[in-house]
Design a protein around this motif. Structure first.
Motif, mmCIF file in Angstrom:
data_model
loop_
_atom_site.group_PDB
_atom_site.id
_atom_site.type_symbol
_atom_site.label_atom_id
_atom_site.label_comp_id
_atom_site.label_asym_id
_atom_site.label_seq_id
_atom_site.Cartn_x
_atom_site.Cartn_y
_atom_site.Cartn_z
ATOM 1 N N ALA A 360 -5.898 -0.742 -3.375
ATOM 2 C CA ALA A 360 -5.670 -1.406 -2.093
ATOM 3 C C ALA A 360 -5.101 -2.811 -2.291
ATOM 4 O O ALA A 360 -4.242 -3.263 -1.523
ATOM 5 C CB ALA A 360 -6.970 -1.464 -1.303
ATOM 6 N N ILE A 361 -5.569 -3.527 -3.324
ATOM 7 C CA ILE A 361 -5.028 -4.863 -3.621
ATOM 8 C C ILE A 361 -3.558 -4.777 -3.985
ATOM 9 O O ILE A 361 -2.720 -5.531 -3.481
ATOM 10 C CB ILE A 361 -5.833 -5.537 -4.750
ATOM 11 C CG1 ILE A 361 -7.233 -5.926 -4.264
ATOM 12 C CG2 ILE A 361 -5.098 -6.776 -5.271
ATOM 13 C CD1 ILE A 361 -8.127 -6.466 -5.357
ATOM 14 N N LEU A 362 -3.225 -3.846 -4.877
ATOM 15 C CA LEU A 362 -1.827 -3.696 -5.292
ATOM 16 C C LEU A 362 -0.946 -3.317 -4.119
ATOM 17 O O LEU A 362 0.195 -3.791 -3.993
ATOM 18 C CB LEU A 362 -1.725 -2.643 -6.399
ATOM 19 C CG LEU A 362 -2.332 -3.043 -7.744
ATOM 20 C CD1 LEU A 362 -2.351 -1.854 -8.698
ATOM 21 C CD2 LEU A 362 -1.545 -4.183 -8.363
ATOM 22 N N SER A 363 -1.463 -2.478 -3.238
ATOM 23 C CA SER A 363 -0.696 -2.107 -2.054
ATOM 24 C C SER A 363 -0.464 -3.309 -1.144
ATOM 25 O O SER A 363 0.624 -3.475 -0.583
ATOM 26 C CB SER A 363 -1.438 -1.004 -1.290
ATOM 27 O OG SER A 363 -0.803 -0.724 -0.058
ATOM 28 N N THR A 364 -1.457 -4.182 -1.028
ATOM 29 C CA THR A 364 -1.340 -5.337 -0.132
ATOM 30 C C THR A 364 -0.392 -6.387 -0.684
ATOM 31 O O THR A 364 0.479 -6.901 0.028
ATOM 32 C CB THR A 364 -2.718 -5.960 0.116
ATOM 33 O OG1 THR A 364 -3.594 -4.973 0.682
ATOM 34 C CG2 THR A 364 -2.616 -7.143 1.064
#
Length: 381
Positions: A360-364
């Motif tokens: 989720a962090i990488l996506s954000t």
């Protein structure tokens, strides 16, 4: 029913059984094939979706801030809220100090810590970190160039410590003056007589001019006791004058050094301060640089603004934000940074949430809005 009809019925029964067996076998193999496929990458551990997580945080503008209404904001908070929304989490925020953000994960009080947490080897041994979402470095805050003028130098010389030493010296001069007056007041009344106050004043004057080697010659001891006191006092005065000269020279030298700090290599002979338990404290310790500790960045910067220390070492974006908000034109952050700092969320060791949170962090941060968020809270630099 004839024999032919019975035989035909048996054949139909066997064909039905064979067809049913084929259908059942195909279904079994299809189910086995579907179960061998990997689970969706977005799958969370059973029972996690919709869970309320206890989130530890610590105010560290601009990554974690609290407004007048008590609402939390800042780059770290915004990022975590987006991650939580993607994964279906709810958040219950709990404020802790820096050590508490780590110990809370170890003892089970916290599910995750969201702040301006730097990834370091000693911390990694205690908790797990997510993928870093911001990289920076340590920097040094120093007084602005205008604050190192003549008045700053004068204030450094005539400090409380200097005035205390000056009062102590006056006490020694009075003591020596009393001793000389006691020996000379009768045998040398014309120079040390004239009543109690006059005699003490004459003794104090003689001690002062003798210490400074001026020696006007208007007063000199004539008795044996007075001359012995004079002899001892002349040698003692040499030591006292040398000590005062060295103290003033050291104060001026340190002041000059503090105004010329350009990088970490200039900190060895300066009065350095940072926040206790921080990554900056670890770095200074590893480099062998002496420093003092404060409980918070605000307290350390207050010491710097008051001239009690020469430099404050801390994370560059946090230093720049606090100085821009509270000490504009009084303190500066030098351009040079050292000791790379990676900010990440912290989790208990072995947490099942680490992998989905990382995705989720990488996506954000891969989204085009991330750079605008960073510029909004931290600055374009």
């Amino acid at each position: 029913m004839g024999h032919r009809d019975i035989a035909a019925a048996r054949r139909m029964l066997w064909l039905s059984l064979l067809l049913s067996l084929c259908v059942w076998t195909s279904a079994v193999f299809a189910q086995a094939g579907s179960s061998s496929k990997a689970a969706p990458k977005s799958a969370l551990p059973p029972g996690e979706v919709g869970q309320t997580l206890t989130v530890g945080t610590a105010v560290a503008p601009p990554f974690v801030m609290r407004d007048s209404s008590g609402q939390l904001s800042g780059l770290s908070i915004v990022l975590w809220q987006r991650v939580a929304d993607q994964l279906g989490f709810k958040s219950h925020y709990v404020e802790r100090d820096l050590p508490g953000l780590l110990s809370g994960l170890q003892n089970g009080d916290l599910d995750i810590s969201v702040a301006a947490l730097t990834v370091t080897e000693p911390r990694e041994a205690r908790v797990d970190f997510t993928f870093p979402f911001y990289s920076t470095g340590l920097s040094i805050a120093v007084p602005a160039s205008g604050s190192n003028g003549v008045w700053h130098t004068v204030s450094r010389i005539f400090s409380w410590q200097f005035l205390t030493a000056l009062a102590a010296l006056a006490g020694v001069l009075l003591l020596v003056g009393v001793a000389v007056w006691a020996c000379e007041r009768r045998a040398n009344a014309e120079e040390f007589g004239g009543g109690l106050l006059g005699g003490l004043g004459s003794g104090f004057w003689w001690a002062a001019v003798t210490m400074t080697t001026v020696g006007y010659g208007d007063k000199s001891p004539r008795t044996l006791g007075g001359r012995l006191i004079g002899l001892v006092w002349m040698f003692a005065a040499i030591i006292i004058i040398s000590s005062f000269t060295a103290a003033i020279a050291t104060s001026l030298t340190v002041d000059k050094l503090s105004s010329g700090i350009q990088g970490v290599n200039d900190l060895d002979h300066a009065r350095v301060e940072t926040v206790a338990g921080s990554a900056a404290a670890e770095s200074l310790t590893n480099r062998g640089i002496p420093f003092s500790r404060e409980k918070s960045l605000g307290a350390a910067l207050a010491d710097l603004a008051a001239g009690r220390v020469d430099a404050v070492v801390y994370d560059a974006p946090l230093l720049k934000y606090r100085i821009r908000e509270d000490y504009a034109h009084r303190l500066n952050v030098i351009d040079h940074t050292f000791e790379r700092q990676d900010y990440a969320f912290a989790l208990p060791q072995g947490s099942d949430l680490r992998e989905p949170i990382n995705r989720a962090i990488l996506s954000t941060i891969d989204d085009s809005q991330w750079n605008r968020l960073v510029a909004r809270y931290v600055g374009s630099s």
